[in-house]
Design a protein around this motif. Structure first.
Motif, mmCIF file in Angstrom:
data_model
loop_
_atom_site.group_PDB
_atom_site.id
_atom_site.type_symbol
_atom_site.label_atom_id
_atom_site.label_comp_id
_atom_site.label_asym_id
_atom_site.label_seq_id
_atom_site.Cartn_x
_atom_site.Cartn_y
_atom_site.Cartn_z
ATOM 1 N N LYS A 172 -7.002 -1.567 3.810
ATOM 2 C CA LYS A 172 -8.449 -1.704 4.015
ATOM 3 C C LYS A 172 -9.038 -0.474 4.693
ATOM 4 C CE LYS A 172 -8.439 -6.769 4.272
ATOM 5 N NZ LYS A 172 -8.691 -7.960 5.133
ATOM 6 N N GLN A 173 -8.274 0.140 5.546
ATOM 7 C CA GLN A 173 -8.761 1.305 6.284
ATOM 8 C C GLN A 173 -8.904 2.536 5.390
ATOM 9 O OE1 GLN A 173 -6.362 -0.814 7.464
ATOM 10 N NE2 GLN A 173 -7.799 -1.774 8.899
ATOM 11 N N THR A 174 -8.318 2.493 4.201
ATOM 12 C CA THR A 174 -8.419 3.640 3.288
ATOM 13 C C THR A 174 -9.564 3.499 2.293
ATOM 14 O OG1 THR A 174 -6.928 2.702 1.614
ATOM 15 C CG2 THR A 174 -5.913 3.944 3.426
ATOM 16 N N VAL A 199 -8.381 9.805 -7.241
ATOM 17 C CA VAL A 199 -8.003 8.414 -6.976
ATOM 18 C C VAL A 199 -7.110 8.311 -5.739
ATOM 19 C CG1 VAL A 199 -6.644 6.481 -7.864
ATOM 20 C CG2 VAL A 199 -8.247 7.677 -9.367
ATOM 21 N N GLU A 200 -7.490 7.429 -4.837
ATOM 22 C CA GLU A 200 -6.699 7.050 -3.656
ATOM 23 C C GLU A 200 -6.169 8.248 -2.852
ATOM 24 O OE1 GLU A 200 -6.733 4.166 -2.577
ATOM 25 O OE2 GLU A 200 -7.453 3.039 -4.309
ATOM 26 N N PRO A 201 -7.067 9.100 -2.337
ATOM 27 C CA PRO A 201 -6.629 10.281 -1.580
ATOM 28 C C PRO A 201 -5.929 9.958 -0.258
ATOM 29 C CG PRO A 201 -8.998 9.999 -1.400
ATOM 30 C CD PRO A 201 -8.536 9.037 -2.451
ATOM 31 N N PHE A 202 -6.100 8.740 0.259
ATOM 32 C CA PHE A 202 -5.481 8.387 1.534
ATOM 33 C C PHE A 202 -4.389 7.324 1.366
ATOM 34 C CE2 PHE A 202 -9.405 10.404 2.699
ATOM 35 C CZ PHE A 202 -9.060 11.147 3.828
ATOM 36 N N TRP A 203 -3.822 7.239 0.159
ATOM 37 C CA TRP A 203 -2.796 6.230 -0.096
ATOM 38 C C TRP A 203 -1.558 6.441 0.775
ATOM 39 C CZ3 TRP A 203 -3.866 1.849 -2.281
ATOM 40 C CH2 TRP A 203 -2.827 0.979 -2.642
ATOM 41 N N PHE A 204 -1.340 7.658 1.224
ATOM 42 C CA PHE A 204 -0.179 7.938 2.079
ATOM 43 C C PHE A 204 -0.269 7.203 3.417
ATOM 44 C CE2 PHE A 204 -3.369 10.997 3.359
ATOM 45 C CZ PHE A 204 -3.204 11.117 4.733
ATOM 46 N N LYS A 205 -1.439 6.695 3.749
ATOM 47 C CA LYS A 205 -1.612 5.949 4.993
ATOM 48 C C LYS A 205 -1.222 4.478 4.856
ATOM 49 C CE LYS A 205 -5.213 8.776 7.185
ATOM 50 N NZ LYS A 205 -4.452 8.997 8.435
ATOM 51 N N SER A 319 5.181 7.321 -1.662
ATOM 52 C CA SER A 319 5.892 8.582 -1.501
ATOM 53 C C SER A 319 5.262 9.681 -2.342
ATOM 54 C CB SER A 319 7.362 8.398 -1.897
ATOM 55 O OG SER A 319 8.087 9.602 -1.761
ATOM 56 N N CYS A 320 4.973 9.372 -3.587
ATOM 57 C CA CYS A 320 4.397 10.348 -4.513
ATOM 58 C C CYS A 320 3.011 10.793 -4.070
ATOM 59 C CB CYS A 320 4.330 9.731 -5.913
ATOM 60 S SG CYS A 320 3.593 10.820 -7.156
ATOM 61 N N TRP A 321 2.175 9.852 -3.697
ATOM 62 C CA TRP A 321 0.782 10.169 -3.337
ATOM 63 C C TRP A 321 0.705 10.981 -2.038
ATOM 64 C CZ3 TRP A 321 0.327 8.568 -7.917
ATOM 65 C CH2 TRP A 321 -0.905 8.458 -8.545
ATOM 66 N N ASP A 322 1.707 10.844 -1.199
ATOM 67 C CA ASP A 322 1.753 11.639 0.022
ATOM 68 C C ASP A 322 1.774 13.126 -0.312
ATOM 69 O OD1 ASP A 322 2.346 12.370 2.822
ATOM 70 O OD2 ASP A 322 4.361 12.758 2.051
ATOM 71 N N PRO A 352 -7.119 11.326 -13.007
ATOM 72 C CA PRO A 352 -7.980 11.883 -11.950
ATOM 73 C C PRO A 352 -7.343 11.963 -10.567
ATOM 74 C CG PRO A 352 -8.589 9.614 -12.341
ATOM 75 C CD PRO A 352 -7.498 9.934 -13.320
ATOM 76 N N PHE A 353 -6.331 12.794 -10.434
ATOM 77 C CA PHE A 353 -5.724 13.060 -9.121
ATOM 78 C C PHE A 353 -4.829 14.299 -9.252
ATOM 79 C CE2 PHE A 353 -4.015 9.182 -11.137
ATOM 80 C CZ PHE A 353 -2.784 9.630 -11.588
#
Length: 443
Positions: A172-174, A199-205, A319-322, A352-353
């Motif tokens: 939720k915080q992302t 897409v989802e730039p803060f998924w690593f969080k 892991s990948c999105w980090d 789109p990432f």
């Protein structure tokens, strides 16, 4: 003179009714544990995920929590299997069923699955309609009404606990944060035709399930961006360009089979429209189902496969999105248009990432390692996952071969450089091996 006969007849009738009820109970317990109910539920959720156009990372999160809920309930019927409490980061388990009450745990498990799913999707009406049909089948097989009600309620109670666990994962915080596009050469920029935000730039969080952290298996750094024709980067650019300009029909088929882009934009004149496809995670959940059916796995074995794969997908995406947003790598489409051929277009639409590493390479190899651990290194199967979307069946001699093909498809599609594929594959194998070593589903 007839009274003894009448009493004997009544006794025989009563015993017959009792025996009939007992047999009926045995029948419903056996019918209730049909793994096809689980297969159908996963298929339904996949269809809704596609309908609602969830991004691949978000879809993986949905699969993971629904499977966790269902697994934790069903495990009560199978003493050889163990809860994942204490094995997943921050997870303490679900409330226990009443010791002196009778439950239909397969029904309770699917109740938990659908209840969690309902909390994570948009098209709840579609899931409601499916649930109504599913529950009608359980009633028809003879589940006693008190057992039915108790089981459904326990599933809902378990789902509530899983949703409380999910609420603490940072998702939720992302929400609502956007990626700032850099003007530095070699960095990612939006690509045609839709020029969508990243897409989802803060998924690593988002909290991983089994990994110690999002960067635990971070891949090697990508090549340094350069316009020098003798540089590693320029050679990687030319490799994509030359490969895509000289592809065989087989290579084109491979690229299309593993496309798995949930939202492909099309333009015809001034009209723009989209088509929906299954996500990469949805494809591997489909493979888990195909493998389980092939070996005639029972409901718990099938649940184990789906759950382990779902968790590998979720951690694989984290892991990948980090690394994706740390390296912020330019896509081949952008680089080729700037450096080589301004009219070049990739076979597949660029997602789109950022480019590095390849998401397909990471999650496919993570899932393949988990499935190989369950079903062996030489598991031959026919992958019909994409048949519903107009693509033919492909045959594989192992999960590893399928993962290798999925990874290489990104070169054929023109959307990844080779280092993203090679290093992403290695990253995925490490994620999968970590899950195999640290997630124990059997006593």
């Amino acid at each position: 003179m007839k009274r003894p006969f009448i009493l004997a007849s009544l006794l025989f009738l009563v015993l017959g009714v009792v025996t009939g009820c007992q047999n009926k109970n045995v029948d419903y317990r056996q019918a209730a544990a049909d793994p096809e109910f689980l297969h159908q539920s996963v298929r339904e959720l996949t269809d809704i995920i596609m309908h609602d156009i969830f991004s691949p990372p978000v879809a993986s999160r949905i699969y993971a929590y629904t499977q966790l809920a269902a697994y934790e309930v069903l495990v009560h019927d199978y003493p050889a299997y163990k809860s994942l409490a204490g094995q997943l980061n921050g997870y303490k388990g679900i409330p226990q069923p009443a010791a002196d009450a009778v439950y239909c745990f397969p029904l309770a498990s699917l109740s938990a699955y659908l209840t969690v799913g309902r909390n994570l999707i948009f098209s709840t009406d579609m899931l409601d309609a499916y649930e109504e049909q599913l529950f009608a089948k359980y009633r028809k097989m003879g589940v006693p009404e008190d057992v039915f009600t108790r089981s459904v309620r326990y599933g809902q109670l378990a789902a509530k606990s899983i949703m409380a666990y999910a609420a603490e994962d940072g998702y939720k915080q992302t929400r609502g944060f956007r990626h700032t596009v850099s003007q530095e050469p070699g960095r990612w920029v939006p690509t045609p035709p839709a020029y969508m935000d990243a897409v989802e730039p803060f998924w690593f969080k988002v909290r991983p399930f089994v990994l110690d952290s999002c960067s635990q298996f971070a891949p090697a750094k990508p090549s340094v961006y350069s316009t020098d024709k003798n540089s590693d980067f320029y050679k990687e650019v030319m490799q994509v360009y030359e490969t895509t300009n000289n592809m065989t029909d087989e290579q084109r088929q491979i690229a299309s089979f593993w496309d798995c882009n949930p939202f492909v934009m099309h333009t015809t004149g001034h009209v723009m429209y989209a088509t929906k496809k299954i996500t990469p995670g949805g494809h591997w959940m489909g493979i888990a189902g195909i493998a389980s059916r092939k070996v005639a796995a029972d409901m718990m074995q099938t649940m184990e496969a789906y759950t382990r794969v779902a968790i590998s997908l979720a951690d694989g995406f984290i892991s990948c999105w980090d690394e994706k947003y740390r390296s912020d790598r330019v896509r081949p489409e952008t680089a080729i248009n700037m450096l080589v051929d301004e009219n070049w277009v990739p076979l597949l639409q660029t997602p789109p990432f950022p480019e590095y590493p390849s998401g397909h390479s990471v999650i496919s190899n993570a899932a393949a390692v988990v499935l190989t651990d369950l079903y062996g290194p030489s598991f031959q199967y026919e992958d019909s996952t994409e048949l519903a979307y107009g693509l033919p069946v492909r045959s594989f001699s192992s999960f590893e071969q399928a993962a290798e093909e999925a990874a290489l498809s990104r070169l054929y599609g023109g959307i990844h450089f080779m280092p993203a594929i090679v290093n992403g594959s290695e990253e995925g194998k490490q994620v999968g091996a970590h899950i195999v070593s640290n997630l124990k589903t059997r006593n």
